[in-house]
Scaffold this active site. Structure first.
Site, short mmCIF file in Angstrom:
data_model
loop_
_atom_site.label_atom_id
_atom_site.label_comp_id
_atom_site.label_asym_id
_atom_site.label_seq_id
_atom_site.Cartn_x
_atom_site.Cartn_y
_atom_site.Cartn_z
CG ASP A 1 -0.99 -0.15 65.26
OD1 ASP A 1 -1.17 -1.09 64.47
OD2 ASP A 1 -1.04 -0.28 66.49
CD GLN B 1 -4.14 8.22 68.53
OE1 GLN B 1 -4.43 7.13 69.03
NE2 GLN B 1 -4.83 9.34 68.79
CG PHE B 2 3.15 3.19 69.52
CD1 PHE B 2 4.21 2.70 68.77
CD2 PHE B 2 3.24 3.11 70.90
CE1 PHE B 2 5.32 2.13 69.37
CE2 PHE B 2 4.34 2.54 71.51
CZ PHE B 2 5.38 2.05 70.75
CB SER C 1 11.31 -30.81 83.46
OG SER C 1 12.44 -30.46 82.71
CE LYS D 1 3.89 -28.24 79.57
NZ LYS D 1 4.45 -28.01 78.22
CD GLU E 1 7.05 -21.52 77.95
OE1 GLU E 1 7.40 -22.46 77.23
OE2 GLU E 1 7.23 -21.52 79.19
CE LYS F 1 3.14 -23.37 88.05
NZ LYS F 1 3.72 -22.01 87.85
#
Length: 743
Positions: free
Chosen positions: A49, A51-52, A97, A128, A189, A305
């Site tokens: 973190d 370094q970021f 849906s 999900k 999502e 699906k």
């Protein structure tokens, strides 16, 4: 990266420091974007973190020295603001849906129906995610719009907020073997990672604020902030799980589309799997049922699906759900806790509803203190007693409910619940609204504090006037103040006449929005009292000034007067009239006075209304004080009619009365756009083929509706002739030949 203007470049043509800074800026921006992708999308950061942070600070320093290098695609510009309210936007393709099922037998029954039509086709299984569905639109690789699901057709524009989510790329990368398409509509999502959610709630409690109920609510609330900078403070993430409209990209399968999305830089779930048999589907469900609380995000089931897009097109969809997919919902978690009491709440239409006061318990990832009991008959049917140990679950993992008592745990000290005879809010005698009604209602509709409080909260909500800053505390304060002794509002008629000076003296007990009960101050043990509209008096002058939220509430009420008619109708809280019926009434009558004066049969004849709603509307307008509300709103400037369409702009009604079914891709149109074009020409766009269908428009890769049209002998017009159909109507002679093409 966005372009630096030619003018700016020319100004620094001979400045070697600028050239060096520009090159470093491009390198840093690309490097930071890649690190963000690794962190958010792959959960595999390659730097710390700190370094970021160093890289980001360097980028900020360069843009401070050379402001012309700052552009909308820079990592420093991922926090924006969202001004007044969310704008409604129509999705390019409708967001359907999924059909929910709750047992493996139902999954097998679904699979049996599928394999009867398309045997030996593979399934794609994925978890999900318990998050907020969003729709992203990329044009030529650039993110141009983001919206919530809304009603499936129209959502809320949350582009500025979604841009703050680190895992959502502003530009798509060129993937190996996957050129960036001209148009790409992505469904996915937005969610709160579980660990981040727990840290957020710890911080909320430490700050003296209420913790969020669950990750989904936290995600939804975070994404719907009016100020995108507040959204940026929350560590939201995104996962793509579907496609809408497409141009320049035609994958052959769901799994192939996921490979493409990942190649372009869009995060996809690491948990999806293609399996060949239903038994392996069941194994996947069992595996992730055991892992549901051990993943990076909360899940509430498994989506299955058909992987092949050709199969998906052939199977088609109903008006609400695709036939080629199903959502298996995990059984809701059940826990035992003590039923401390049963109280009664009063809703906006007067309904008296018993609810359980529970010893706090964690259910399906959130703490529960209250649970619904529906009505007195349900309490009796369940056999629960006050003091019982009870089984509690979340219906659909959302609404807490009492399932049953644990009779073996009884001590003999339990007591039976007796439905009160009088309203707990105003002491009026409770009674059924009509003979045969199960529910008891408070008849004091006008001034019952509970009903009025709930009606005000409803009319201020998103489906009515959408008055920002008029939350539940504000509504309770207007109706049930400690000071002054008399309420500011005795019905909702005066809500648009409120003045800031009326609000300043108000002190009020804070109430729970779920139950209406006063909240208790943990330090004092007494009801928590606030001054919601006024600042503390100036220590030197004693002057009392309004809070910013009070001023904004008054301003937003003024803006709300121009809301369209359907929102006004919905805000009246007429029994049985919700947003759908309100829109149907507004579209048909276009004037509130016409609705009021129409006879019951005319109202009932409106599509989507019917006799029950029609009777409720006539009953509502028969009450004097209801009509007074309308007149006070009218006098305050609330919009009471929608302008009639300009006849000069009306299109020829070439399809008047014709039922049109559209299947497959139509050149130049989205599915929703094609349906709207049919309606604009007087036709009726329907989703299923029957003998009453006037014509089926068969575009590119038509689905099972084409086969049904052939079977029934319904007229078929090819998609390339859609414009001709709109312009000229049905052809005089359409014969059914072997290919079902027009002559």
């Amino acid at each position: 990266m966005g372009r630096v203007s030619t003018t700016d470049t020319n100004q620094h043509r001979e400045d070697p420091d600028f050239d060096s800074a520009r090159a470093r800026h491009e390198t840093l921006a690309a490097e930071i974007t890649e690190h963000r992708r690794r962190y958010y999308a792959e959960d595999a950061p390659t730097i710390s973190d700190s370094q970021f942070d160093e890289l980001m600070h360097e980028l900020v320093d360069i843009e401070t020295a050379y402001p012309q290098l700052k552009n909308e695609d820079s990592p420093t510009q991922q926090v924006g603001t969202f001004s007044e309210a969310f704008t409604p936007v129509v999705h390019l393709e409708k967001m359907l849906s999924l059909q929910d099922v709750f047992s493996l037998d139902e999954v097998r029954a679904w699979a049996d129906r599928i394999t009867a039509e398309v045997p030996d086709e593979p399934y794609l299984c994925e978890v999900k995610i318990d998050g907020l569905a969003v729709d992203l639109v990329y044009e030529r690789g650039r993110l141009t719009r983001a919206a919530t699901r809304g009603d499936g057709t129209t959502g809320e524009d949350v582009t500025a907020n979604v841009r703050t989510i680190g895992s959502v790329p502003h530009r798509l990368s060129e993937g190996d073997g996957f050129p960036v398409p001209e148009l790409l509509e992505v469904r996915g999502e937005v969610y709160f990672p579980t660990a981040d959610f727990e840290r957020l709630n710890e911080a909320q409690v430490e700050a003296g604020k209420a913790p969020f109920a669950n990750p989904r609510n936290a995600a939804a609330g975070s994404l719907r902030q009016k100020d995108a900078a507040k959204t940026a403070e929350r560590p939201l993430s995104f996962i793509a799980h579907g496609l809408g409209a497409l141009q320049g990209f035609q994958p052959e399968s769901q799994s192939r589309s996921y490979e493409a999305l990942a190649a372009w830089g869009l995060p996809t779930s690491p948990y999806w799997r293609v399996v060949p048999t239903i038994d392996e589907v069941f194994a996947y469900i069992d595996e992730f049922g055991g892992k549901r609380h051990g993943l990076v995000h909360e899940i509430d089931g498994v989506v299955v699906k058909m992987d092949d897009f050709g199969v998906q097109r052939r199977l088609g969809a109903t008006s609400r759900t695709p036939r080629w997919a199903v959502a298996f919902k995990f059984p809701p978690e059940e826990v035992n806790t003590r039923l401390l009491d049963i109280k009664v709440s009063i809703g906006r239409t007067g309904r008296a509803t018993p609810y359980a006061v529970l010893e706090p318990v964690r259910v399906a990832g959130s703490e529960v203190e209250f649970a619904t009991l529906h009505n007195a008959d349900q309490v009796k049917a369940k056999g629960v007693l006050i003091g019982d140990t009870v089984v509690v679950r979340k219906a659909g993992d959302v609404i807490p409910e009492v399932v049953a008592p644990v009779a073996a745990a009884r001590t003999g000290d339990e007591t039976e619940f007796v439905m009160p005879e009088r309203c707990p809010e105003c002491d009026s005698v409770l009674a059924p609204a009509a003979e045969g009604d199960i529910d008891l209602r408070c008849p004091n509709g006008r001034t019952c504090p509970g009903q009025l409080r709930e009606r005000l909260a409803y009319l201020a909500g998103r489906s009515c006037f959408d008055v920002d800053r008029m939350g539940y505390i504000a509504c309770a304060a207007l109706v049930q103040p400690l000071e002054p002794a008399e309420p500011v509002l005795t019905d909702e008629g005066g809500v648009f006449d409120l003045r800031i000076e009326q609000l300043l003296p108000i002190r009020v007990v804070v109430r729970d929005p779920d139950t209406g009960l006063p909240k208790v101050d943990e330090k004092t043990g007494r009801p928590k009292v606030v001054t919601p509209f006024a600042k503390q008096p100036d220590k030197k002058t004693g002057e009392i000034l309004p809070r910013k939220n009070a001023e904004e509430m008054i301003q937003n009420l003024d803006k709300a007067k121009s809301q369209p008619l359907w929102r006004v109708v919905n805000a009246l809280s007429i029994r049985h009239v919700g947003p759908v019926a309100a829109q149907a009434l507004a579209e048909h009558f276009r004037d509130l006075d016409r609705i009021r004066n129409a006879d019951e049969a005319e109202i009932a004849a409106v599509e989507g209304v019917g006799p029950t709603i029609a009777a409720a509307i006539k009953d509502w307008f028969a009450v004097d004080w209801h009509r007074e509300i309308v007149e006070r709103w009218r006098a305050a400037g609330v919009r009471m009619r929608d302008e009639d369409p300009d006849p000069s702009e009306a299109l020829p009604q070439t399809l008047e009365g014709v039922s049109v079914v559209i299947t497959g891709g139509i050149p130049g149109y989205t599915r929703e756009g094609a349906a709207a074009a049919v309606k604009a020409r007087g036709g009726k766009s329907t989703s299923s083929v029957s003998k009453k269908t006037g014509v089926v428009v068969a575009g590119d890769k038509p689905g099972s509706k084409y086969d049904k049209a052939v079977e029934l002998g319904v007229r078929i017009v090819p998609g390339e002739d859609f414009e001709r159909l709109l312009e000229h109507g049905l052809p005089e002679s359409v014969t059914q030949n072997d290919e079902n093409e027009p002559e």
